[in-house]
Write a protein that holds these residues in place. Structure first.
Motif, PDB file in Angstrom:
ATOM      1  N   ILE A 107     -55.212 -25.897 -42.772  1.00  0.00           N
ATOM      2  CA  ILE A 107     -54.863 -24.552 -43.235  1.00  0.00           C
ATOM      3  C   ILE A 107     -55.509 -24.235 -44.582  1.00  0.00           C
ATOM      4  O   ILE A 107     -56.077 -23.159 -44.774  1.00  0.00           O
ATOM      5  N   PHE A 108     -55.438 -25.186 -45.533  1.00  0.00           N
ATOM      6  CA  PHE A 108     -55.822 -24.883 -46.910  1.00  0.00           C
ATOM      7  C   PHE A 108     -57.179 -25.426 -47.364  1.00  0.00           C
ATOM      8  O   PHE A 108     -57.619 -25.123 -48.469  1.00  0.00           O
ATOM      9  N   ASN A 109     -57.851 -26.224 -46.537  1.00  0.00           N
ATOM     10  CA  ASN A 109     -59.125 -26.801 -46.960  1.00  0.00           C
ATOM     11  C   ASN A 109     -60.270 -25.798 -46.974  1.00  0.00           C
ATOM     12  O   ASN A 109     -61.322 -26.071 -47.547  1.00  0.00           O
ATOM     13  N   PHE A 110     -60.093 -24.673 -46.306  1.00  0.00           N
ATOM     14  CA  PHE A 110     -61.153 -23.677 -46.216  1.00  0.00           C
ATOM     15  C   PHE A 110     -60.763 -22.429 -47.011  1.00  0.00           C
ATOM     16  O   PHE A 110     -59.590 -22.110 -47.130  1.00  0.00           O
ATOM     17  N   ASP A 111     -61.793 -21.714 -47.512  1.00  0.00           N
ATOM     18  CA  ASP A 111     -61.483 -20.570 -48.374  1.00  0.00           C
ATOM     19  C   ASP A 111     -62.248 -19.299 -48.007  1.00  0.00           C
ATOM     20  O   ASP A 111     -62.195 -18.319 -48.738  1.00  0.00           O
ATOM     21  N   LYS A 112     -62.960 -19.291 -46.868  1.00  0.00           N
ATOM     22  CA  LYS A 112     -63.735 -18.115 -46.483  1.00  0.00           C
ATOM     23  C   LYS A 112     -63.415 -17.664 -45.061  1.00  0.00           C
ATOM     24  O   LYS A 112     -62.978 -18.453 -44.223  1.00  0.00           O
ATOM     25  N   LYS A 113     -63.654 -16.369 -44.808  1.00  0.00           N
ATOM     26  CA  LYS A 113     -63.531 -15.806 -43.471  1.00  0.00           C
ATOM     27  C   LYS A 113     -64.579 -14.702 -43.323  1.00  0.00           C
ATOM     28  O   LYS A 113     -65.220 -14.296 -44.299  1.00  0.00           O
ATOM     29  N   VAL A 114     -64.755 -14.218 -42.094  1.00  0.00           N
ATOM     30  CA  VAL A 114     -65.737 -13.176 -41.815  1.00  0.00           C
ATOM     31  C   VAL A 114     -65.009 -11.868 -41.525  1.00  0.00           C
ATOM     32  O   VAL A 114     -64.027 -11.851 -40.765  1.00  0.00           O
ATOM     33  N   PHE A 135     -61.117 -19.792 -40.296  1.00  0.00           N
ATOM     34  CA  PHE A 135     -61.102 -20.182 -41.695  1.00  0.00           C
ATOM     35  C   PHE A 135     -62.109 -21.317 -41.831  1.00  0.00           C
ATOM     36  O   PHE A 135     -61.985 -22.341 -41.162  1.00  0.00           O
ATOM     37  N   ALA A 136     -63.120 -21.147 -42.684  1.00  0.00           N
ATOM     38  CA  ALA A 136     -64.171 -22.144 -42.781  1.00  0.00           C
ATOM     39  C   ALA A 136     -64.818 -22.109 -44.150  1.00  0.00           C
ATOM     40  O   ALA A 136     -64.402 -21.361 -45.038  1.00  0.00           O
ATOM     41  N   ASP A 137     -65.863 -22.932 -44.322  1.00  0.00           N
ATOM     42  CA  ASP A 137     -66.619 -22.920 -45.572  1.00  0.00           C
ATOM     43  C   ASP A 137     -67.600 -21.750 -45.546  1.00  0.00           C
ATOM     44  O   ASP A 137     -67.827 -21.123 -44.509  1.00  0.00           O
ATOM     45  N   LYS A 138     -68.200 -21.474 -46.689  1.00  0.00           N
ATOM     46  CA  LYS A 138     -69.072 -20.310 -46.820  1.00  0.00           C
ATOM     47  C   LYS A 138     -70.266 -20.382 -45.871  1.00  0.00           C
ATOM     48  O   LYS A 138     -70.624 -19.389 -45.220  1.00  0.00           O
ATOM     49  N   ALA A 139     -70.885 -21.560 -45.747  1.00  0.00           N
ATOM     50  CA  ALA A 139     -72.072 -21.698 -44.901  1.00  0.00           C
ATOM     51  C   ALA A 139     -71.755 -21.415 -43.444  1.00  0.00           C
ATOM     52  O   ALA A 139     -72.517 -20.719 -42.752  1.00  0.00           O
ATOM     53  N   SER A 140     -70.648 -21.928 -42.958  1.00  0.00           N
ATOM     54  CA  SER A 140     -70.266 -21.705 -41.559  1.00  0.00           C
ATOM     55  C   SER A 140     -69.975 -20.236 -41.305  1.00  0.00           C
ATOM     56  O   SER A 140     -70.358 -19.680 -40.269  1.00  0.00           O
ATOM     57  N   ALA A 145     -71.487 -14.697 -39.360  1.00  0.00           N
ATOM     58  CA  ALA A 145     -71.764 -13.311 -39.758  1.00  0.00           C
ATOM     59  C   ALA A 145     -73.180 -12.897 -39.356  1.00  0.00           C
ATOM     60  O   ALA A 145     -73.391 -11.810 -38.798  1.00  0.00           O
ATOM     61  N   ASN A 146     -74.142 -13.767 -39.600  1.00  0.00           N
ATOM     62  CA  ASN A 146     -75.534 -13.459 -39.260  1.00  0.00           C
ATOM     63  C   ASN A 146     -75.739 -13.355 -37.751  1.00  0.00           C
ATOM     64  O   ASN A 146     -76.494 -12.509 -37.274  1.00  0.00           O
ATOM     65  N   SER A 163     -63.396 -14.109 -49.379  1.00  0.00           N
ATOM     66  CA  SER A 163     -62.393 -15.155 -49.633  1.00  0.00           C
ATOM     67  C   SER A 163     -61.117 -14.881 -48.848  1.00  0.00           C
ATOM     68  O   SER A 163     -60.709 -13.731 -48.664  1.00  0.00           O
ATOM     69  N   ILE A 164     -60.495 -15.939 -48.395  1.00  0.00           N
ATOM     70  CA  ILE A 164     -59.206 -15.849 -47.711  1.00  0.00           C
ATOM     71  C   ILE A 164     -58.135 -15.522 -48.743  1.00  0.00           C
ATOM     72  O   ILE A 164     -58.096 -16.112 -49.829  1.00  0.00           O
ATOM     73  N   THR A 165     -57.278 -14.602 -48.427  1.00  0.00           N
ATOM     74  CA  THR A 165     -56.209 -14.217 -49.353  1.00  0.00           C
ATOM     75  C   THR A 165     -54.944 -15.027 -49.080  1.00  0.00           C
ATOM     76  O   THR A 165     -54.798 -15.651 -48.024  1.00  0.00           O
TER      77      THR A 165
END
Length: 294
Positions: A107-114, A135-140, A145-146, A163-165
């Motif tokens: 749940i908390f290890n990731f900080d980004k979403k699309v 919920f994933a890292d920025k690169a994923s 997104a691309n 960033s995930i809120t």
């Protein structure tokens, strides 16, 4: 708002509904009251602090109890949280333990979403079939997104990685809890149906389909052993109030067959399994109605 794209792939393992005897979850202290949350000794303080900040003053306990009440669950499962060093991926409901386990690391290890951007409004991309965001890292997230940018540009202004809120995290936890409590409810329906009960559910979770009388005997012996080692061993068998021919009874036998044929997580059959299809659908509906979409 829920936004689906066919080529969206959730890189985070979905909630897994563990098969008895396979789960790598640590054993729960069954002396704890059934409405008590049990933290693994290995769970790092940073994760529990984050959870407590999202749900202060026992808010999560109240939500959990309320969901159990709404679903009519007679024996509320113990809820156990795990940290990354506990080697629990995603978690799930385990019938033999009457336990729900959740990985705080997942749940908390990731900080980004699309998100899709339309008229200045952010709309979270949600994985197809499960109604949950990635919920994933920025690169994923940038890769996703691309991959979807061309399709999204046809219906929206842009696609971004954000960033995930805290609100996202809060909804994600509640979403997972409701999903797993639906599994507990499903098993309650089976437990309380004529001709099923606890032992038949235990037998179904072995996934063994005997071909002759000798194999039937071995399965019966295995079922007895598994039952004696389970949470249900010293409990009064659930009163079987649903007849086989009732609406609930027919549902129970459909669910029992879904247990017998429970597929591997991530397989093509997984999301079509009656247990999962029901849990994913109803958990998203509950979240949207009571807490809003992601």
């Amino acid at each position: 708002m829920k936004v689906y794209f066919n080529n969206f792939v959730n890189s985070v393992s979905p909630v897994s509904f563990k098969s008895d005897g396979v789960s790598n979850q640590n054993k729960v202290d069954m002396s704890a009251p059934q409405d008590t949350f049990v933290r693994s000794a290995k769970t790092q303080d940073v994760y529990t602090q984050k959870l407590n900040a999202l749900f202060p003053n026992g808010a999560l306990d109240k939500i959990y109890a309320q969901i159990g009440k709404e679903l009519g669950i007679d024996v509320l499962p113990t809820l156990k949280f795990y940290g990354p060093s506990d080697n629990v991926m995603a978690g799930g409901f385990t019938f033999s333990k009457n336990e729900i386990a959740l990985s705080l690391g997942e749940i908390f290890n990731f900080d980004k979403k699309v998100v899709m951007v339309k008229n200045g409004r952010y709309l979270t991309l949600v994985a197809p079939q499960i109604g949950m965001p990635m919920f994933a890292d920025k690169a994923s997230c940038e890769m996703v997104a691309n991959a979807n940018r061309k399709n999204i540009k046809m219906i929206a202004d842009d696609v971004k990685v954000v960033s995930i809120t805290d609100d996202d995290y809060k909804k994600f936890v509640i979403h997972k809890l409701y999903h797993e409590l639906i599994h507990a409810q499903q098993h309650m329906i089976m437990r309380s149906t004529e001709g099923i009960g606890e032992k038949e559910i235990t037998k179904a979770w072995t996934h063994i389909k005997p071909k002759n009388e000798a194999e039937e005997k071995k399965l019966a012996e295995l079922t007895e052993k598994l039952h004696k080692d389970s949470y249900w061993a010293d409990k009064t068998p659930t009163a079987q109030k649903h007849s086989k021919d009732s609406e609930q009874g027919k549902l129970a036998y459909t669910l029992l067959e879904a247990v017998r044929n429970y597929p591997a997580v991530g397989s093509p059959e997984y999301h079509n399994n009656a247990l999962e299809a029901d849990a994913y659908k109803r958990s998203y509906e509950y979240l949207s109605k009571n807490f809003g979409s992601y």
